[in-house]
Design an enzyme around this catalytic site. Structure first.
Site, PDB file in Angstrom:
ATOM      1  N   ALA A  81       0.650  -1.163   0.075  1.00 40.65           N
ATOM      2  CA  ALA A  81      -0.062  -0.027   0.080  1.00 40.65           C
ATOM      3  C   ALA A  81       0.897   1.209   0.151  1.00 40.65           C
ATOM      4  CB  ALA A  81      -1.114   0.066   1.127  1.00 40.65           C
ATOM      5  N   SER A 108      -1.899  -2.714  -5.344  1.00 43.57           N
ATOM      6  CA  SER A 108      -2.777  -2.778  -4.057  1.00 43.57           C
ATOM      7  C   SER A 108      -4.176  -2.052  -3.988  1.00 43.57           C
ATOM      8  CB  SER A 108      -1.844  -1.946  -2.884  1.00 43.57           C
ATOM      9  OG  SER A 108      -2.460  -1.878  -1.780  1.00 43.57           O
ATOM     10  N   TYR A 131      -9.650  -6.111  -1.231  1.00 44.55           N
ATOM     11  CA  TYR A 131     -10.311  -6.397  -0.160  1.00 44.55           C
ATOM     12  C   TYR A 131     -11.816  -5.974   0.046  1.00 44.55           C
ATOM     13  CZ  TYR A 131      -5.604  -5.734   2.190  1.00 44.55           C
ATOM     14  OH  TYR A 131      -4.284  -5.785   2.619  1.00 44.55           O
ATOM     15  N   THR A 157      -7.632 -10.818  -1.153  1.00 45.70           N
ATOM     16  CA  THR A 157      -6.824 -11.146   0.205  1.00 45.70           C
ATOM     17  C   THR A 157      -7.711 -11.321   1.321  1.00 45.70           C
ATOM     18  OG1 THR A 157      -5.267  -9.475  -0.751  1.00 45.70           O
ATOM     19  CG2 THR A 157      -5.274  -9.981   1.842  1.00 45.70           C
ATOM     20  N   ARG A 166      -0.279  -3.788  14.950  1.00 47.78           N
ATOM     21  CA  ARG A 166       1.134  -3.113  14.373  1.00 47.78           C
ATOM     22  C   ARG A 166       1.740  -2.124  15.306  1.00 47.78           C
ATOM     23  NH1 ARG A 166      -0.921  -3.102   8.209  1.00 47.78           N
ATOM     24  NH2 ARG A 166      -1.818  -5.229   8.062  1.00 47.78           N
ATOM     25  N   LYS A 229      -5.215 -14.914  -1.605  1.00 51.76           N
ATOM     26  CA  LYS A 229      -4.107 -14.649  -1.079  1.00 51.76           C
ATOM     27  C   LYS A 229      -4.212 -14.498   0.364  1.00 51.76           C
ATOM     28  CE  LYS A 229      -0.448 -11.105  -0.999  1.00 51.76           C
ATOM     29  NZ  LYS A 229      -0.575 -10.452   0.638  1.00 51.76           N
ATOM     30  N   HIS A 253       0.801 -12.302   4.870  1.00 55.19           N
ATOM     31  CA  HIS A 253       0.686 -10.698   4.872  1.00 55.19           C
ATOM     32  C   HIS A 253       1.923 -10.171   5.484  1.00 55.19           C
ATOM     33  CE1 HIS A 253      -2.975  -8.089   4.200  1.00 55.19           C
ATOM     34  NE2 HIS A 253      -1.941  -7.271   4.596  1.00 55.19           N
ATOM     35  N   VAL A 307      11.354 -13.027   1.062  1.00 63.32           N
ATOM     36  CA  VAL A 307      12.314 -13.179   0.121  1.00 63.32           C
ATOM     37  C   VAL A 307      13.309 -12.053  -0.060  1.00 63.32           C
ATOM     38  CG1 VAL A 307      12.508 -13.268  -2.583  1.00 63.32           C
ATOM     39  CG2 VAL A 307      10.687 -14.596  -1.442  1.00 63.32           C
ATOM     40  N   ARG A 308      14.607 -12.498  -0.018  1.00 68.24           N
ATOM     41  CA  ARG A 308      15.652 -11.325  -0.075  1.00 68.24           C
ATOM     42  C   ARG A 308      16.786 -11.579  -1.101  1.00 68.24           C
ATOM     43  NH1 ARG A 308      11.729  -9.579   2.140  1.00 68.24           N
ATOM     44  NH2 ARG A 308      11.668  -8.557   4.121  1.00 68.24           N
ATOM     45  N   ARG A 328       8.371  -5.893   0.611  1.00 70.35           N
ATOM     46  CA  ARG A 328       9.322  -4.777   1.096  1.00 70.35           C
ATOM     47  C   ARG A 328      10.407  -4.520   0.382  1.00 70.35           C
ATOM     48  NH1 ARG A 328       7.449  -7.717   5.631  1.00 70.35           N
ATOM     49  NH2 ARG A 328       6.361  -6.353   7.354  1.00 70.35           N
TER      50      ARG A 328
END
Length: 384
Positions: A81, A108, A131, A157, A166, A229, A253, A307-308, A328
């Protein structure tokens, strides 16, 4: 940090330096203790590679096909987002990077650029995240706009009847920006003096009653393929197949919803060791519960979370995923260097995947198999 980043992880520090603390914390943070957030990344390190030698790897083909769309590598852009909080061009810059990288972007539902702006900005293959709101008419309008503007699939989602806790957003009193997609439909402004404005907005708008039988409503309003998802169990994978989805995305998520769920790489293939004690002997039996096996190859199984590295992509493919989605790191690239930063993130992962495939003896994506990896559980089991 001096010079250009040499791996995806280094974009995170550049993003931290570029962004206001509230926005960086929003992108970076997970739910509650952030246990799952750490596990999403760390669990990849518990999987060892088993390279094969003396294979002709003079040519490496990274390309793959997702729902009929050929992309340059099994690396897609996950829905995240508020891209204008990271860069003034927002999702338009991300979409252009996706087009340049010949991959799929999932826009998104909480995009700061409109469905139409992103569609007109480039020729990227785009999916649209959905959503479901209490006002179903708003969600239906967004689906229709996506379909009219050439989006190729709906990514429903399903793991957010409410937002997870959070705590960084609560401390920072995170404020949701106005979302142009909803102009004239709904306002993201919420009168909420304590905690996260975003959490209060979601609580007031997300439809917590949405359940399996409501998939029929979505089917009735669109002809687009529907991917679900947020699948984390074999049971839900089977249920998703029963209701006729066109694809499954294994996702927690980004560890932003329910803390202490498994790392997603562990969900693709869960191996539970059961010990039975009899006559002084320990009998080892194994019960396999596979999301991938539950689907049985009938629809694509995609994957996101942690995943990096290109080796992470390779490991997910070896465990049965058709492609990974990256969240991210894309935002960090966007915050650090705009469209160029997003392209570099995708390029780095592709380059690392190509090298991993070369050194593992896999000339094509279809050559990556379960035999190319060994999980920590398997290593421990072999020691017994």
């Amino acid at each position: 940090m001096e010079g250009e980043p040499v791996n995806v992880n280094e974009f995170q520090e550049l993003a931290r330096l570029a962004l206001p603390k509230m926005y960086y914390d929003y992108y970076d943070g997970g739910a509650e203790d952030q246990y799952t957030l750490k596990e999403n990344v760390e669990s990849f390190r518990k999987i060892a590679l088993r390279p094969r030698i003396l294979v002709d790897v003079s040519r490496i083909d990274l390309s793959t096909i997702i729902l009929g769309h050929r992309i340059s590598a099994p690396i897609m852009i996950a829905p995240t987002a508020f891209h204008k909080l990271a860069h003034p061009q927002g999702e338009v810059a991300t979409a252009r990077a996706a087009a340049a990288s010949n991959t799929i972007m999932v826009l998104s539902y909480m995009s700061t650029c409109t469905v139409e702006e992103v569609a007109s900005s480039c020729n990227a293959v785009r999916f649209f995240q959905l959503y479901v709101y209490k006002r179903r008419d708003i969600s239906a309008q967004l689906v229709h706009r996506a379909e009219r503007n050439g989006y190729k699939a709906i990514v429903l989602t399903v793991d957010a009847p409410r937002l997870g806790r959070r705590e960084a957003d609560i401390k920072n009193k995170m404020i949701a920006p106005q979302l142009n997609n909803f102009e004239g439909l709904i306002s993201t402004k919420v009168d909420h003096d304590e905690g996260s404005n975003l959490e209060a907005f979601a609580k007031g708008t997300f439809d917590a009653s949405f359940c399996w039988r409501d998939l029929g409503w979505l089917r009735a309003i669109t002809n687009l393929p529907i991917l679900i998802k947020g699948v984390l169990t074999r049971e839900d994978a089977i249920k998703a197949m029963e209701v006729g989805v066109d694809g499954i995305i294994v996702s927690n998520h980004g560890a932003r919803q329910l803390d202490y769920t498994p790392a997603t790489i562990c969900v693709l293939e869960e191996l539970l060791n059961h010990e039975t004690y009899a006559l002084g002997h320990v009998l080892q039996t194994s019960l396999f519960r596979h999301v991938v096996h539950a689907v049985g190859g009938k629809v694509p199984v995609l994957f996101d979370g942690g995943v990096r590295r290109g080796t992470d992509v390779f490991k997910a493919l070896a465990l049965g995923a058709q492609a990974v989605l990256v969240g991210r790191p894309v935002v960090y690239g966007l915050a650090a260097k705009g469209e160029y930063g997003v392209k570099r993130v995708i390029e780095m992962l592709k380059d690392e995947l190509e090298l991993t495939m070369t050194l593992s003896g896999c000339p094509g994506v279809k050559d990556i198999s379960r035999s190319h990896i060994k999980t920590e559980q398997e290593r421990l089991h072999s020691m017994l």
